[in-house]
Design an enzyme around this catalytic site. Sequence first.
Site, PDB file in Angstrom:
ATOM      1  N   HIS A  79       0.823  -1.221   0.000  1.00 10.98           N
ATOM      2  CA  HIS A  79       0.000   0.000   0.000  1.00 10.98           C
ATOM      3  C   HIS A  79       0.852   1.264   0.000  1.00 10.98           C
ATOM      4  CE1 HIS A  79       0.370   1.099   4.361  1.00 10.98           C
ATOM      5  NE2 HIS A  79       0.439  -0.206   4.558  1.00 10.98           N
ATOM      6  N   ASP A 110       4.309  -5.879   3.695  1.00 11.37           N
ATOM      7  CA  ASP A 110       4.003  -4.822   4.657  1.00 11.37           C
ATOM      8  C   ASP A 110       5.038  -4.891   5.778  1.00 11.37           C
ATOM      9  OD1 ASP A 110       2.578  -2.773   6.085  1.00 11.37           O
ATOM     10  OD2 ASP A 110       0.720  -3.482   5.170  1.00 11.37           O
ATOM     11  N   GLU A 134      -5.193   1.527   2.548  1.00  7.76           N
ATOM     12  CA  GLU A 134      -5.014   0.411   3.486  1.00  7.76           C
ATOM     13  C   GLU A 134      -5.122   0.891   4.921  1.00  7.76           C
ATOM     14  OE1 GLU A 134      -2.819  -2.452   6.137  1.00  7.76           O
ATOM     15  OE2 GLU A 134      -2.473  -0.327   5.784  1.00  7.76           O
ATOM     16  N   GLU A 135      -4.522   2.040   5.225  1.00  8.25           N
ATOM     17  CA  GLU A 135      -4.521   2.522   6.607  1.00  8.25           C
ATOM     18  C   GLU A 135      -5.903   3.001   7.047  1.00  8.25           C
ATOM     19  OE1 GLU A 135      -2.233   1.961   8.508  1.00  8.25           O
ATOM     20  OE2 GLU A 135      -0.320   1.957   7.458  1.00  8.25           O
ATOM     21  N   ASP A 172       6.036   2.365   6.836  1.00  8.22           N
ATOM     22  CA  ASP A 172       4.811   1.592   6.618  1.00  8.22           C
ATOM     23  C   ASP A 172       3.949   2.376   5.625  1.00  8.22           C
ATOM     24  OD1 ASP A 172       2.459   0.178   6.800  1.00  8.22           O
ATOM     25  OD2 ASP A 172       2.067   0.669   8.899  1.00  8.22           O
ATOM     26  N   HIS A 198       3.835   3.306  13.288  1.00  6.70           N
ATOM     27  CA  HIS A 198       2.822   4.370  13.262  1.00  6.70           C
ATOM     28  C   HIS A 198       3.245   5.595  14.056  1.00  6.70           C
ATOM     29  CE1 HIS A 198      -0.963   2.067  11.725  1.00  6.70           C
ATOM     30  NE2 HIS A 198       0.125   1.784  11.010  1.00  6.70           N
TER      31      HIS A 198
END
Length: 363
Positions: free
Chosen positions: A67, A235, A212-213, A180, A329
């Site tokens: 992604h 990922d 995706e997130e 990410d 994150h």
Amino acid sequence: MTFNVQDTLMSLLVLDGISGHEQDIASVMQESFNRSAHDVWKDRLGNVVAHYGSRSPDAFRLMLFAHMDEVGFMVRKIEDGGFIRFERVGGPAQITMPGSTVRLAGEFGPVHGCIGIKSYHFSKGDERTQSPSIDHLWIDIGAADKQDALNMGIKVGTPVCLYNPPQALGNGLICSKALDDRLGCTALLGVADAVAGEALNIALYLVASVQEEFNIRGILPVLRKINPDMAIGIDITPSCDTPDLAGYSDVVINQGPGITCLNYHGRGTLAGLITPPALIAFLESTASRHHIPVQREVAPGVITETGYIQVEQDGIPCASLSIPCRYTHSPAEVASTVDLSECIRLLVAVVRSNGSAFPIQPR
């Protein structure tokens, strides 16, 4: 030009793209794929697809995907004083928000700012040790008032990204926001470079996916068009070699990509992936033949598009390769270019396999 893993990763990390606003990354991915793929297209949602290898309708169809979007924020309100209230897009770590620097995609160009924090000297009690909730946070862009912020090109709905230019650390590690999943996007470009011009026995589809997130399902429209026999996602996964996570699992940085055995999202709708044992064995045996280090992972709290892809069509066997990443994150994620390079090597070995070598046969 020889493909350089670190240079390619760094070039993707300086770009911004929260969910639904991936266009800058998509442009780079599409331009790169255009140099070597048979066909390249972008669907109406923004997914970028490149077709390599066999054009035969009977060929084994393998989809590799990663992604493009990153966690971030969106402007919710501009206050009269020029300070900006915001909402999360995806799951940026709330504990890291106060004091972080951000970059807003203003109408006239990027606007830099910071997430405010109550001055330490006037903070009392828990204010010094606990992160406030998001409705008590604001972004400061230096605006004198609301009209000044509007004049700077900021409005309700403006995307906001964490700002932390990538830095090279020791031992092949990189620190940045958005590892990410720019790591996965780099892996796709590495595979594209390796197989350019090759007469593969399979039909290979590389997909740089969106959202995706945000909802984990942005890839579904293009998936239904490709209708693959098998899908492999690339990922990140938390690296458990830091003092806070040491011993939780054996997945650590600089020991190769992880092969997912199980992941799932434990809150709300329960979804995740239980990888078919035959696919795990296939990936491990391929890695062994090519002397590529890999790790097995079981990761509760992690979910990727495979959780939804596997139940599409008449069932699509899925696997996932995970690149260990520290401080996920947050504005300062850390991962290894060594692990990224090994992930690319494994993917290239997989796509060069004869179609009959896959444990899943074409429909």
